[in-house]
Scaffold this active site. Sequence first.
Site: not given
Length: 445
Positions: A54, A133, A135, A190, A197, A246, A317, A334, A336
């Site tokens: 359904d 990745e 977490e 982490e 992670e 990420h 970063r 990447e 992020r």
Amino acid sequence: MASKYSREDITRMAKEENVKFIRLQFTDLLGVIKNVEIPVTQLEKALDNKMMFDGSSIEGFVRIEESDMYLYPDLDTWVIFPWTSEKGKVARLICDIYNPDHTPFAGDPRGILKRMLKEMEELGFTNFNIGPEPEFFLFKNDENGEPTLELNDKGGYFDLAPTDLGENCRRDIVLELEEMGFDIEASHHEVAPGQHEIDFKYADAVKACDDIQTFKLVVKTIARKHGLHATFMPKPLFGMSGSGMHANVSLFKGNENVFYDPNSETRLSEVAFQFAAGTLKHAQSFTAILNPTINSYKRLVPGYEAPCYVAWSMRNRSPLVRVPSSRGLSTRIEVRSADPSANPYLAMAVILAAGLDGIKNKLTPPEPVNRNIYVMDKQERMEAGILDLPETLKEAIEYMLKDEVITSALGSHAVAHFVEAKTIEWDMFRTQVHPWEREQYLTMY
């Protein structure tokens, strides 16, 4: 590519392994795993694509007057859950959703990703590979088995036991995942206490998203066996880092990673730069999909390593897009900003749509930002051409609705139901009286 399993393989394994039940799994529009469990006696019917459910009961699917939908199992997703009883094991198959006329359902998140992959193939690429990745946090349960806000450790980045009391739980999760066929690359504590992670090897887009959903199920199941509650909520605690997801992405033609160019100064290809440029161009618009909850925007704030500005770099970063130093087959971009509350199929579909738009229109990314954006003031960011990500879910939805590339990638059905659900969510949050307000104002006024 040859299939991993035939229907004969599955029926044989079910008999040999004493499988008693099969979960036919799929994912709703909000990223929540759903399943229809059938006894093994119904396996042949399921493999014939004749199992119905359904659809009106599932978030973002169909209205009650058009509720019947078919489950089409993907045979390559057959897995027997290792933690189930020897007396009668439970297996699962991940399914695509089809309409009663046996056409693909436009609102199936897995189907939406497959549509985008067809568009990618029309441009000459064969694979969109993703290394996720995700977490998560581990909290203690109370005597009734309900989650508390008490963390199970005081560990930090890459800490070991006894500081990291989640190590045994994390190790058991890895063992279960490996038994289910995952290729685990690393697992570690982490940044925040109670945060973990586990990284698994990249795969093509559909399998990577299937793996994310399986990963979440395994993490929650094994955590509960340790008396813990695992949550993929983006920001469960104020003053600590939130959980991200990420996404390391790359495009392939056969065995060739088209993001790699050994002859360029950066050893990145023109296609890689174009893909990155498209990602940056549509970042504000795809944020509602990559960060789909009210809570997501508590994570996207300065000071906790989560990106809240639209920029890119090869080493810094703090931007939204980073290019890790690996080259050759490992060359990747990447993204992020995504968090693990995102529906992975929709998240990867819109990242791909944004990147392909960059390739189709030969976009050029702005200059990389190699300094810490968090210490730049607004004027400096404006001069550097750095835009802010949306600060609320409501703002993110407004950006998304203005972007034809993102809305067409999702399709009108998914957009309409997603916006409806998230507008209700925003209104519930907006009209609720929160503890912070009482703490601030109850005695002041």
